[in-house]
Design an enzyme around this catalytic site. Structure first.
Site, PDB file in Angstrom:
ATOM      1  N   GLY A   1       0.904  -1.358  -0.022  1.00  0.00           N
ATOM      2  CA  GLY A   1      -0.050   0.052   0.320  1.00  0.00           C
ATOM      3  C   GLY A   1       0.992   1.294   0.059  1.00  0.00           C
TER       4      GLY A   1
ATOM      5  N   GLU B   1       4.408  -6.466   0.945  1.00  0.00           N
ATOM      6  CA  GLU B   1       3.938  -6.818  -0.419  1.00  0.00           C
ATOM      7  C   GLU B   1       3.804  -5.853  -1.431  1.00  0.00           C
ATOM      8  OE1 GLU B   1       0.257  -8.922   0.773  1.00  0.00           O
ATOM      9  OE2 GLU B   1       1.402 -10.376   1.506  1.00  0.00           O
TER      10      GLU B   1
ATOM     11  N   CYS C   1     -17.867   5.185 -24.781  1.00  0.00           N
ATOM     12  CA  CYS C   1     -19.160   5.778 -24.878  1.00  0.00           C
ATOM     13  C   CYS C   1     -19.668   5.969 -23.584  1.00  0.00           C
ATOM     14  CB  CYS C   1     -20.144   4.953 -25.818  1.00  0.00           C
ATOM     15  SG  CYS C   1     -21.691   5.657 -26.339  1.00  0.00           S
ATOM     16  N   GLU C   2     -19.057   6.863 -22.915  1.00  0.00           N
ATOM     17  CA  GLU C   2     -19.320   7.067 -21.365  1.00  0.00           C
ATOM     18  C   GLU C   2     -19.182   8.469 -21.224  1.00  0.00           C
ATOM     19  OE1 GLU C   2     -21.088   5.289 -19.108  1.00  0.00           O
ATOM     20  OE2 GLU C   2     -21.153   3.356 -20.018  1.00  0.00           O
TER      21      GLU C   2
END
Length: 430
Positions: free
Chosen positions: A242, A284, A355-356
């Site tokens: 993170g 990680e 198409c948004e």
């Protein structure tokens, strides 16, 4: 522009020593291009930070950030292990020739098929997320007469300062065993009693794109407090990932040494008065290894000017190759590939072709004059671009190229329109 970029002798954007606009001409756009040297340097920075403390550690690349055969090969060549979250990522690791003993398997709803694949492949560690999985894994391991190393994923009730969609450490989360209710301790007892599971320790993860050390310190302290309260000496404490990167000038990432120093210090101090061997410390990182290494190249289309409102600058990609802006308002910076340091004369909205109305890559992109055909580069797209890409509007996925020492190689070929229909079957109705 606040993100530093590399340039060639003519001042053009360069990726791994290769001129970006030349990459676009050779391989087409949209194009995911990676500077492999940056990936290597980021892994080395984490490893060096741990080595300075002379502790047992593992840096596992979080595959979900960007998973391809080539990426896995680079990661393991730098001494990283892999953290996977699906059967597909396991198979990719197998195809990449990864030592499967160096692979851990995360996820909150692993299927029987995925658990069986992991057991049969000899994965080093399975990170168990819930009691159903714990019981099922014991059954599957027993059927194979094997003993599987596991970690228990704990929901540490530590909230990270990040978008709610990528917070994972709070008590109200789909991930991990809850502590306050007693779930976590019950799972510890059950795991220790399972004859075909070997409990190595605990895992936690508090979220993504985090810039403050305090959340990680609180996470490490919570795990220390738990194992002390349970009188359980773990072999491994896995603190997840993170660690944030810079997307815009509002982002203030800190170097790996600060994160690692804080984690190691907290665990060493918290367990100093026990007679336990200091557990191995695992992390990680995913985004912080590949995010800044990747740049997405687009070809500029036309513009739409709405006086007094905004100017839209269109490109030949969009939310199909980078869903993050639409999904959780992620912000990026863009430059002209051939003039990355040119004076900016306009602020435009970089709009995709999908198409948004929400297909916006950069809400406010400060750019010099742009003409159709120019190559535009969106920076720091190496994480969660390709891995979250879709075929929306039946658009093919872009190619991926790796660039290093002035050489470029396609590591994922560009899909074609024919590829899009290759798995379709005609409907037969009598």
């Amino acid at each position: 522009m606040t993100i530093p970029v590399s340039t060639d002798a003519q001042g053009r954007l360069a990726i791994g020593g290769v001129t970006a606009s030349e990459l676009a001409r050779e391989f087409g756009t949209p194009l995911y291009a990676y500077d492999v040297g940056v990936i290597r340097a980021n892994i080395r920075a984490y490893r060096a930070a741990f080595a300075a403390h002379q502790v047992d550690y593992t840096v596992s690349y979080a595959a979900k950030a960007f998973a391809t055969i080539a990426m896995f090969q680079v990661a393991v060549s730098e001494g990283a292990h892999l953290d996977v979250v699906s059967g597909g990522e396991i198979v990719t690791a197998q195809r990449a020739g990864v030592n499967m003993a160096h692979v851990s398997f995360n996820g909150n709803n692993k299927s029987d098929a995925e658990l069986q694949l992991a057991l049969d492949a000899g994965l080093g560690t399975i990170i168990v997320d819930n009691r159903f999985e714990l019981n099922r894994l014991e059954e599957l391991a027993a059927a194979r007469h094997v003993v599987q190393d596991i970690l228990l994923r704990i929901a540490p009730d530590v909230s990270a300062h990040t978008h709610e969609y990528i917070m994972t450490g709070q008590a109200d989360s789909k991930f991990g065993f809850d502590v306050a209710s007693g779930q976590a301790h019950d799972a510890l007892i059950a795991a220790q009693a399972a004859p075909h599971l070997n409990l190595l320790g605990l895992h936690a993860h508090i979220g993504s794109q985090i810039f403050a050390v305090d959340g990680f310190v609180a996470e490490a302290q919570k795990l220390v407090d738990l194992v002390r309260a349970w009188d359980y000496a773990p072999q491994v404490l896995d603190l997840g990932g993170g660690f944030g990167i810079q997307y815009t000038d509002a982002d203030t990432p800190i170097p790996p040494t600060e994160f690692v120093d804080a984690l190691v210090s907290t665990i060493q101090t918290g367990l100093a008065d026990t007679n336990w061997t200091l557990p191995a410390i695992w992390i990680e990182p995913g985004r912080s290894i590949v995010g800044a290494a990747g740049i997405t190249l687009y070809t500029a289309g036309g513009t739409k000017q709405i006086p007094g409102v905004r100017t839209y600058q269109t490109v030949d990609g969009g939310m199909g190759d980078n869903i993050r802006p639409a999904l959780y308002q992620a912000e990026y910076e863009a430059v002209l590939a051939d003039r990355p340091h040119a004076a900016t004369t306009q602020v435009v909205t970089l709009a995709g072709k999908y198409c948004e109305s929400g297909d916006i890559l950069v809400e406010r992109a400060a750019l010099p004059p742009v003409v159709p055909g120019d190559i535009l580069a969106v920076l720091a797209t190496g994480a969660y671009g390709y891995s979250m890409a879709s075929h929306y509007n039946r658009n093919p996925l872009p190619a991926v190229v790796f660039c290093e020492d002035g050489q470029a190689q396609v590591v994922v070929r560009r899909e074609t329109w024919a590829d899009l229909v290759a798995f379709d079957e005609p409907y037969q109705h009598d």
